[in-house]
Write a protein that holds these residues in place. Structure first.
Motif: not given
Length: 247
Positions: A183-209
């Motif tokens: 992931i590349t961006a002009d800036r990041f918020l605190r904890n942003m990448v780890r929260a994005i990854v956690g959300t994407l994993l919930e999708i990848g594991l079928g917990k959310i659509e």
């Protein structure tokens, strides 16, 4: 005169980049080494803050000093004082108004996951017993580039002027039996990448659509996003600057 430092570190032993009371930090260790070698109190300004346990393959900081010195020799002497977890790569002169934090035009991170048990990966990668659906995660990750407000992925009670970020790249790749999120961006918020990854994993594991990613982002509610993944799988890998170096 202003100088930039390029450095890298393994974050396990540190409570992040920024100096904190009663806790070891990367900034404190580097300032102490510079001050010892130069025999002058040196304060450095970093390109950003990494949380406790997060690693950096490339990070920049700047400091000001009027006296002349040999850059290569200073790198060598500081490295001899620093622990094996921190390495200075180079020190170079920049324009007087160059700023390690505010002049950065983009930052890149990687998050590493392995799903096959491997005793040599645990400190460098997040062990996930089930392999998530890469196709679903990449579809959801693609939605990120359509938004700018990422308050839903920001650590609560963070004092920032804006939650807006421009994401240029967000993609999962399978490499050598591991999953790596880029992931590349002009800036990041605190904890942003780890929260994005956690959300994407919930999708990848079928917990959310997959399509629920839109609702999570639009909600601007940290409680709607996934749990933050562990810090040890996260690496700051690259910071880009305009032409700031003095030839």
């Amino acid at each position: 005169m202003r100088y930039f430092i390029e450095l890298a570190y393994f974050g396990k032993a540190f409570h992040g980049w920024q100096i904190q009371p009663n806790a070891p930090s990367v900034q404190e260790a580097v300032e102490k080494a510079l001050s010892t070698v130069l025999q002058k109190e040196i304060e450095i300004v970093g390109a950003g803050r990494t949380d406790a346990g997060v690693h950096a393959k490339q990070l920049y900081a700047h400091f000001d000093l009027e006296q002349e010195f040999d850059e290569e020799h200073l790198v060598f002497r500081c490295n001899s004082l620093l622990s094996r977890d921190i390495a200075l790569k180079r020190i170079f002169k920049v324009k007087p108004d160059a700023h390690a934090r505010f002049d950065a035009t983009s930052r890149s991170y990687e998050y590493h996951i392995h799903h096959l048990k491997d005793p040599f990966q645990y400190e460098y990668s997040y062990y996930l017993k089930r392999e998530p659906d890469l196709k679903k995660m990449n579809k959801a990750a693609g939605f990120l580039k359509n938004y700018t407000n990422f308050k839903c992925f920001s650590k609560s009670k963070t004092d920032v002027m804006t939650y807006n970020c421009k994401i240029e790249e967000a993609v999962w790749k399978k490499e050598n039996g591991k999953l790596v999120f880029y992931i590349t961006a002009d800036r990041f918020l605190r904890n942003m990448v780890r929260a994005i990854v956690g959300t994407l994993l919930e999708i990848g594991l079928g917990k959310i659509e997959v399509e629920e990613m839109h609702e999570v982002i639009k909600s601007q509610d940290r409680g709607k996003a996934g749990t933050s993944v562990p810090a040890h799988g996260l690496y700051l890998t690259k910071i880009e600057y305009p032409n700031i170096e003095v030839n």
